[in-house]
Every structure is written in C-alpha cells, then in structure tokens.
Design a protein around this motif. Sequence first.
Motif, PDB file in Angstrom:
ATOM      1  N   PRO A   1       0.889  -0.943   0.070  1.00  0.00           N
ATOM      2  CA  PRO A   1      -0.095   0.001  -0.179  1.00  0.00           C
ATOM      3  C   PRO A   1       0.770   1.122  -0.482  1.00  0.00           C
ATOM      4  N   SER A   2      -0.005   2.273  -0.146  1.00  0.00           N
ATOM      5  CA  SER A   2       0.925   3.228  -0.472  1.00  0.00           C
ATOM      6  C   SER A   2       1.840   3.690   0.443  1.00  0.00           C
ATOM      7  N   HIS A   3       1.446   3.271   1.780  1.00  0.00           N
ATOM      8  CA  HIS A   3       2.157   4.139   3.049  1.00  0.00           C
ATOM      9  C   HIS A   3       3.836   2.767   3.278  1.00  0.00           C
ATOM     10  N   THR A   4       3.498   2.352   2.254  1.00  0.00           N
ATOM     11  CA  THR A   4       4.349   0.950   2.477  1.00  0.00           C
ATOM     12  C   THR A   4       5.684   1.802   1.907  1.00  0.00           C
ATOM     13  N   ARG A   5       4.975   2.162   0.428  1.00  0.00           N
ATOM     14  CA  ARG A   5       6.392   2.597  -0.370  1.00  0.00           C
ATOM     15  C   ARG A   5       7.176   3.628  -0.004  1.00  0.00           C
ATOM     16  N   SER A   6       8.493   3.638   0.226  1.00  0.00           N
ATOM     17  CA  SER A   6       9.301   5.018   0.531  1.00  0.00           C
ATOM     18  C   SER A   6       9.133   5.523  -0.650  1.00  0.00           C
ATOM     19  N   PRO A   7       8.959   7.361   0.105  1.00  0.00           N
ATOM     20  CA  PRO A   7       8.638   8.866  -0.590  1.00  0.00           C
ATOM     21  C   PRO A   7       9.802   8.941  -2.039  1.00  0.00           C
ATOM     22  N   ASP A   8      11.247   7.955  -1.785  1.00  0.00           N
ATOM     23  CA  ASP A   8      11.873   7.977  -2.827  1.00  0.00           C
ATOM     24  C   ASP A   8      11.841   7.474  -3.692  1.00  0.00           C
ATOM     25  N   LEU A   9      11.175   6.057  -3.619  1.00  0.00           N
ATOM     26  CA  LEU A   9      11.160   4.789  -4.596  1.00  0.00           C
ATOM     27  C   LEU A   9      11.144   5.663  -6.136  1.00  0.00           C
ATOM     28  N   PRO A  10      11.666   5.026  -6.477  1.00  0.00           N
ATOM     29  CA  PRO A  10      11.369   5.365  -8.613  1.00  0.00           C
ATOM     30  C   PRO A  10      10.361   4.482  -9.103  1.00  0.00           C
ATOM     31  N   PRO A  11       9.904   4.630  -9.964  1.00  0.00           N
ATOM     32  CA  PRO A  11       8.408   4.131 -10.445  1.00  0.00           C
ATOM     33  C   PRO A  11       8.650   3.540 -10.911  1.00  0.00           C
ATOM     34  N   LEU A  12       7.617   2.043 -10.774  1.00  0.00           N
ATOM     35  CA  LEU A  12       8.109   0.731 -10.663  1.00  0.00           C
ATOM     36  C   LEU A  12       8.333   0.707 -12.463  1.00  0.00           C
ATOM     37  N   THR A  13       8.867  -0.659 -12.113  1.00  0.00           N
ATOM     38  CA  THR A  13       8.813  -0.944 -13.954  1.00  0.00           C
ATOM     39  C   THR A  13       7.851  -2.339 -13.979  1.00  0.00           C
ATOM     40  N   ILE A  14       6.931  -1.728 -15.111  1.00  0.00           N
ATOM     41  CA  ILE A  14       6.074  -3.102 -15.719  1.00  0.00           C
ATOM     42  C   ILE A  14       6.211  -3.929 -16.884  1.00  0.00           C
TER      43      ILE A  14
END
Length: 511
Positions: free
Chosen positions: A170-183
């Motif tokens: 969920p959004s609160h578990t993703r770091s604020p500086d996490l780069p966009p996920l690659t799909i």
Amino acid sequence: MTTLQPRPPYTDAELAELYPPQLQLQLVQILLRHGERTPVTPRFTSTGLPAYWSYCNAARHLRSAILEDDSGKFSSLEWKRRLEAFGPNDLPVFAAGPSGDLDAVCDMGMLTDLGRSTTTALGRRLRHLYIDRLGFLPPNLTSSESFYFRTTPIPRALESLQQTIHGLYPSHTRSPDLPPLTIVGRAPGEETLFPNDSNCRRFAALSRAFAQRTADRWNGSDEMAYLTKKIGRWMPEDSPKVAVDSHPRLSGIMDTINATDAHGPDTRLPKEFYDPRARQIIEDIAVEEWFSGYRESQEYRALGIGGLLGDIVTRMAGSAENPPAAAAATAGENQPKKPSSSSSSRPPGIRFAMSGCHDTTLAGALASLGALEGGWPPFTSHIAFELFRHASAPAPSASSSSSSTSWISSLFTRSGSSSAAAGIGRKKTPDLSPAEKQKLDGHHVRVRFNDKPVTIPACKAPGNHLEGDQSFCTLATFKAVVDKFTPENWREECHASGAPAFPSKPEPAGY
C-alpha cells in the motif's frame, strides 16, 4: 465458478507444514488472472441484459502524461471517459448504464470496480503470507530491484496487476523516494504471457482442431440438448441450438453467465442460465475445448504456454546458480540491497515476480504440468511458483557464481546480444553436464493454485520430491518436465505447417 472465494489464512499448524524449517524460500513467481470484468462482447440483449454496465468508476478518474513544451518536462492531464454508441439512424449517442449513468460506463471486457477490489484483496493476502507471516519480503518498499512485474497488453491485466501491487505494498509502505515501478510488456507478436493464437499460426491451427474435435463429440449429445431446452429460446434465430460452435459459442455463453453472476441485479440473465446442471455441463465442455490440447500434445504445450513456463524455470535455475543476497537473510534483513559502486553492474537476482494475465494462462500452465483439477479458473485466481533451498544444500562456489552472472541479464538483454543463450536455465536437461546438474541439487519447487498445493505427476516418483511430501518437486525434475515443451525458437515453430494436429502416440502432460 465465477468469483473466487478465498480460503481463510493458513493456521500456524498449516504454515509449519507448508513451509518446513529445513526449506528456505528463495524465489516466488505469481501468475494472476485479472479480476471481475464485463463480457468481452454484448450477448443476450434480447433477455433485457444491458449492453453497457456502469460498474467502472475508474473511468471518472483517468490521468495521462502530457509533454509540456520543448523542455522535455511532463505534467498530467486529468480526464474522464464516456463511451459513444450508435443511436437511431446511426446517430451517435452516449452509451448509458442500466440506471442512465454516463460516467462510470464500462467498455467491453473492462475490469470493474469489483475486479479492482478483489485483486487488491489478493495483494493483501500475498502481503499477509510473504511479509507478515514468513518475513520473506520487506515490509516497506525502498527498492524494486529484486522485483519483476509483467503484464499482457490487455488493460484489465495491467490494471489487475497494479491493484495487486497496491495490496501487496500500500502507498504508506512505499518509500517517498522510491523510483517508479517498472512493469514489463511485450509487443503482441512476441507475447507469451497468454496462448497467442493471433500471432502463432500453428497454434491457431492446433486450437481449431481440438475445438472441432470437442464440437464433434458434444454437439449431438443429450447434455447439449439439455442446454438448448434451458436457454435455446434466447439464442439468435440463425443459431437456435446451443453448441460448442454456435453463435455465440458455448464458451461465449459461459463468459456472459460468469460476468453477470459476479455483479449486481441490474445485469442479470434469466434464471435458467444459472441452472446448476447447465452451468456444470457448459464448464466441463469448455474446459475440454480450450485445455485438452495441453493435456495431450507436446506441441500444443510448447506453442501455447512453453515460452512462459520456460521463463519461469530460467529464473529458478538462475536463482539456484546464484542465490539473491537476501535469500539467506533473516526476516528482518530481507530488504533488497543495491550493489555497491565497486560491485558488478549486474542487477540483483529476482526474488519476487508477478504477472497480470488471464484464465487461459493459468489453466494452460496447470494443464501442461498435469495439474489442472476442477473447472475453469475463477476471476482473480493465481498460481504461486515457489523455489526452496534445502538447508543441507551446499552453497554455490565462487566459480559457479561468476559463471552464472548472465542468468538475469539473459532476461533483459538488448537486441542482438548473445548473452541470452548463456546459463543453464534454457539448456535442456539431457544436455547439462554433471557439474551443471549439481547446481540444481538441494532445491525444490512447489506450485500452489489459489493457496492449495498441486502435485505434478513426474514428481510423485521416488527421488523426485521431498521425502514425505510429493508437492515439493525437485528442481531438477520440474525443470526436466518443462524442458520437454519449452520451445527453442517460438516464432519459427509458430510458422510450421502440414503436420497432423493430433499426436500419433500419447504425450501426457506432467512427465
């Protein structure tokens, strides 16, 4: 079955049995079917079933990337989508849902609000298992380098994958500086994440042959007569009898029944369509039409699903050759680590992979492994391919680690690179040297379908499984099974022609 009714979370006793202490979980790969959707084409509107359904509120909340100017900067454009349809005298009118709604109207085959909800719930269940209970994945996502996400080009598969990722992290578990996920996606002509009959001429011919055989077997049967008696009055005038190859086809009838059964009272068919005996007959025949080829033909397996399962085995073999650094960590140390600047530029090994796909993907994979039991995979079904390392397995030597550095790069090479041929993942089992075979020792594969372990026939033989549990197949055995139908050149084999559609001798799946 239409909507999956997930089983309760594993108890402590079940978890201890499913994940015994002598086995260390090293790699997880998930194939998930998209969530609930609308029918892929309007059918049975003569019954009063609306052609357009208003179960897609995502259409009110769309956003697109917009290039601002020559500076190369992007912003976003928020918009909502409406559908147009033919009106009187072919004049355009807005398509409306049953209550007259214009802004939440679903396109054909579109993921509905319910489908988004169930795939998010799947992500939460995966989080509960692999993070909360097993500590296999980190609770917070600060790097995605050990993750691999892929989808087919069909929007409902992409959206279901995105919803499942959101449930997992969920959004609160993703770091604020996490780069966009690659799909990751593929061009349609190279897509192997579903049986690609549109771009594989030979597979299309095989599919037609097995479908025709099913039609020949069932069209004159008492079972088909029962279906016609039940729902024939709503069939088109030019195709009044229900048949495998009627218009709509029997599988198309099932598609509309399942889609309507999953949703609200405004989009229901007459009660005869939901007759239990009729639904069982339809499902049994549809499963035979679509999936008997995987059970009976090596070529069918190779062209329909072999490329995908070959990729799955390649990752397993690569992980066995060169385990991800986090694989030996404790639950609190499972966070994927970035390589130091002095280390190799090779990305860290994949630890968790997840692909958004379709019912034909899941059933094709299970049938090719000799493990398809029951009927059609419900919406939001999933298969988990889990790789384990036995505690007694010797650690990979330094030489094996360096020789296997291309296993991950083989999945992500630039066009024209020769490194895709390296490693043992795509090397057929009979061609492996004794030293290469030894790299697979001490590793086991377990396949779970909707949280229930399945057993592959070849894995039942003595020596081919973990002692006391046939569902834990040795990696060597699992690889040998998949190797037999992994194509060496899928596109070239897709252009084969002239050979009989049916094998001259039995070629049972799972061996």
